[in-house]
Design a protein around this motif. Sequence first.
Motif, PDB file in Angstrom:
ATOM      1  N   THR A  24      -3.520 -20.418  -1.786  1.00 54.22           N
ATOM      2  CA  THR A  24      -3.018 -19.119  -1.344  1.00 54.22           C
ATOM      3  C   THR A  24      -1.693 -18.749  -2.000  1.00 54.22           C
ATOM      4  O   THR A  24      -1.222 -17.622  -1.835  1.00 54.22           O
ATOM      5  N   SER A  25      -1.111 -19.654  -2.768  1.00 51.52           N
ATOM      6  CA  SER A  25       0.084 -19.316  -3.539  1.00 51.52           C
ATOM      7  C   SER A  25      -0.221 -18.262  -4.603  1.00 51.52           C
ATOM      8  O   SER A  25       0.701 -17.635  -5.141  1.00 51.52           O
ATOM      9  N   ASP A  26      -1.508 -18.060  -4.911  1.00 45.37           N
ATOM     10  CA  ASP A  26      -1.912 -17.049  -5.897  1.00 45.37           C
ATOM     11  C   ASP A  26      -2.038 -15.655  -5.279  1.00 45.37           C
ATOM     12  O   ASP A  26      -2.357 -14.689  -5.978  1.00 45.37           O
ATOM     13  N   LEU A  27      -1.796 -15.538  -3.971  1.00 47.99           N
ATOM     14  CA  LEU A  27      -1.810 -14.233  -3.325  1.00 47.99           C
ATOM     15  C   LEU A  27      -0.761 -13.320  -3.955  1.00 47.99           C
ATOM     16  O   LEU A  27       0.376 -13.729  -4.200  1.00 47.99           O
ATOM     17  N   ILE A  28      -1.121 -12.064  -4.176  1.00 48.26           N
ATOM     18  CA  ILE A  28      -0.160 -11.080  -4.679  1.00 48.26           C
ATOM     19  C   ILE A  28       0.705 -10.567  -3.536  1.00 48.26           C
ATOM     20  O   ILE A  28       1.935 -10.533  -3.632  1.00 48.26           O
ATOM     21  N   PHE A  29       0.067 -10.158  -2.446  1.00 44.23           N
ATOM     22  CA  PHE A  29       0.776  -9.695  -1.257  1.00 44.23           C
ATOM     23  C   PHE A  29       0.618 -10.756  -0.176  1.00 44.23           C
ATOM     24  O   PHE A  29      -0.500 -11.085   0.216  1.00 44.23           O
ATOM     25  N   GLY A  30       1.722 -11.307   0.308  1.00 42.39           N
ATOM     26  CA  GLY A  30       1.693 -12.378   1.284  1.00 42.39           C
ATOM     27  C   GLY A  30       1.370 -11.892   2.681  1.00 42.39           C
ATOM     28  O   GLY A  30       1.249 -10.688   2.955  1.00 42.39           O
ATOM     29  N   CYS A  31       1.241 -12.835   3.588  1.00 39.95           N
ATOM     30  CA  CYS A  31       0.771 -12.523   4.940  1.00 39.95           C
ATOM     31  C   CYS A  31       1.700 -11.559   5.674  1.00 39.95           C
ATOM     32  O   CYS A  31       1.251 -10.557   6.239  1.00 39.95           O
ATOM     33  N   GLN A  32       2.979 -11.844   5.708  1.00 42.49           N
ATOM     34  CA  GLN A  32       3.906 -10.947   6.409  1.00 42.49           C
ATOM     35  C   GLN A  32       3.939  -9.573   5.747  1.00 42.49           C
ATOM     36  O   GLN A  32       4.055  -8.546   6.434  1.00 42.49           O
ATOM     37  N   GLU A  33       3.843  -9.537   4.440  1.00 38.22           N
ATOM     38  CA  GLU A  33       3.837  -8.256   3.734  1.00 38.22           C
ATOM     39  C   GLU A  33       2.617  -7.429   4.110  1.00 38.22           C
ATOM     40  O   GLU A  33       2.704  -6.207   4.306  1.00 38.22           O
ATOM     41  N   LEU A  34       1.458  -8.076   4.227  1.00 41.81           N
ATOM     42  CA  LEU A  34       0.249  -7.359   4.618  1.00 41.81           C
ATOM     43  C   LEU A  34       0.354  -6.813   6.037  1.00 41.81           C
ATOM     44  O   LEU A  34      -0.024  -5.667   6.308  1.00 41.81           O
ATOM     45  N   VAL A  35       0.864  -7.648   6.941  1.00 46.49           N
ATOM     46  CA  VAL A  35       1.020  -7.199   8.328  1.00 46.49           C
ATOM     47  C   VAL A  35       1.948  -5.993   8.385  1.00 46.49           C
ATOM     48  O   VAL A  35       1.661  -4.979   9.049  1.00 46.49           O
ATOM     49  N   GLY A  36       3.070  -6.072   7.691  1.00 40.31           N
ATOM     50  CA  GLY A  36       4.008  -4.958   7.700  1.00 40.31           C
ATOM     51  C   GLY A  36       3.427  -3.702   7.090  1.00 40.31           C
ATOM     52  O   GLY A  36       3.673  -2.584   7.582  1.00 40.31           O
ATOM     53  N   PHE A  37       2.648  -3.851   6.029  1.00 38.39           N
ATOM     54  CA  PHE A  37       2.057  -2.691   5.364  1.00 38.39           C
ATOM     55  C   PHE A  37       1.058  -1.989   6.274  1.00 38.39           C
ATOM     56  O   PHE A  37       1.088  -0.757   6.425  1.00 38.39           O
ATOM     57  N   ILE A  38       0.172  -2.743   6.907  1.00 41.14           N
ATOM     58  CA  ILE A  38      -0.823  -2.134   7.798  1.00 41.14           C
ATOM     59  C   ILE A  38      -0.145  -1.515   9.008  1.00 41.14           C
ATOM     60  O   ILE A  38      -0.514  -0.425   9.476  1.00 41.14           O
ATOM     61  N   ALA A  39       0.891  -2.189   9.521  1.00 36.04           N
ATOM     62  CA  ALA A  39       1.585  -1.701  10.729  1.00 36.04           C
ATOM     63  C   ALA A  39       2.343  -0.401  10.485  1.00 36.04           C
ATOM     64  O   ALA A  39       2.753   0.257  11.450  1.00 36.04           O
ATOM     65  N   GLN A  40       2.534  -0.004   9.240  1.00 38.09           N
ATOM     66  CA  GLN A  40       3.178   1.273   8.970  1.00 38.09           C
ATOM     67  C   GLN A  40       2.379   2.438   9.539  1.00 38.09           C
ATOM     68  O   GLN A  40       2.937   3.482   9.877  1.00 38.09           O
ATOM     69  N   THR A  41       1.053   2.261   9.636  1.00 31.44           N
ATOM     70  CA  THR A  41       0.199   3.360  10.089  1.00 31.44           C
ATOM     71  C   THR A  41      -0.711   2.998  11.254  1.00 31.44           C
ATOM     72  O   THR A  41      -1.220   3.885  11.936  1.00 31.44           O
ATOM     73  N   CYS A  42      -0.954   1.698  11.469  1.00 30.73           N
ATOM     74  CA  CYS A  42      -1.925   1.265  12.478  1.00 30.73           C
ATOM     75  C   CYS A  42      -1.261   0.270  13.431  1.00 30.73           C
ATOM     76  O   CYS A  42      -0.634  -0.693  12.973  1.00 30.73           O
TER      77      CYS A  42
END
Length: 260
Positions: free
Chosen positions: A195-213
Amino acid sequence: MKLATFKAPDAAQPIAGEVDGERVIEFADGLGVVDVLAGADPRPGSASWALSDVSLLAPIPEPGTIYAIGLNYAKHIAETGGQRPETPIVFVKVRGSVAPPGGPIRCPEVVRRLDYEGELAIVIGAGGRIAGFCIADDVTARDLQGREPQWTRAKGADTFCPFGPWVTTADEVPDPQDLGLRTWVNGELRQDSNTSDLIFGCQELVGFIAQTCTLRPGDLILTGTPSGVGMGLDPPQFLSSGDVVRIEIERLGAIEHTVA
């Protein structure tokens, strides 16, 4: 803690409990996994079973919303010829796609190019925070995905989201961006990544989705798949009836399901 939902040999209804080594212990007061994710005290009940004697179900039988992320591993982008996204590509898998970790997954008659995608899944808890992690297969109909601009049918067909085998709480996963992930098809290693090859990490994904949902306890976020999918092989190798897909993620266990 490992939170599971299962069928016991002497119980008429699904039960939620904690996996402790080779045993599973029911939660007191009839609590479900989502109750625990929301902050309820997971006190042990009086009944327990050998893990080998129960049938594991999807740990959250009816998730709230299943979010998923496209093109989130650098090497997967390279194998598919895609372009690195500037922001996460978010889509939704419908609730009907949920399947137990042991499957089976079913290929609709209209689909000819069925593919696997082993993924780390984030499990949301109270306050929209990350409560835990599990393993998921973002099963995909590549033919539908290629000809339909929206991925609802390609990604959200019945049984296209087996996940589990349980929810491992976040305190047992010190660094979700450093977990080995491997996928086998019929015993052949197809995906071997981290998972070190992830472009957007877990906290970043949560924050991005939470901007609208609003993220709620029991929501899932499938974080994307690494390289090695069937579509990316030369020649491509898609799933057929009777194939067995096994996905392992470090610290989280394994799921294994057949194609029907």
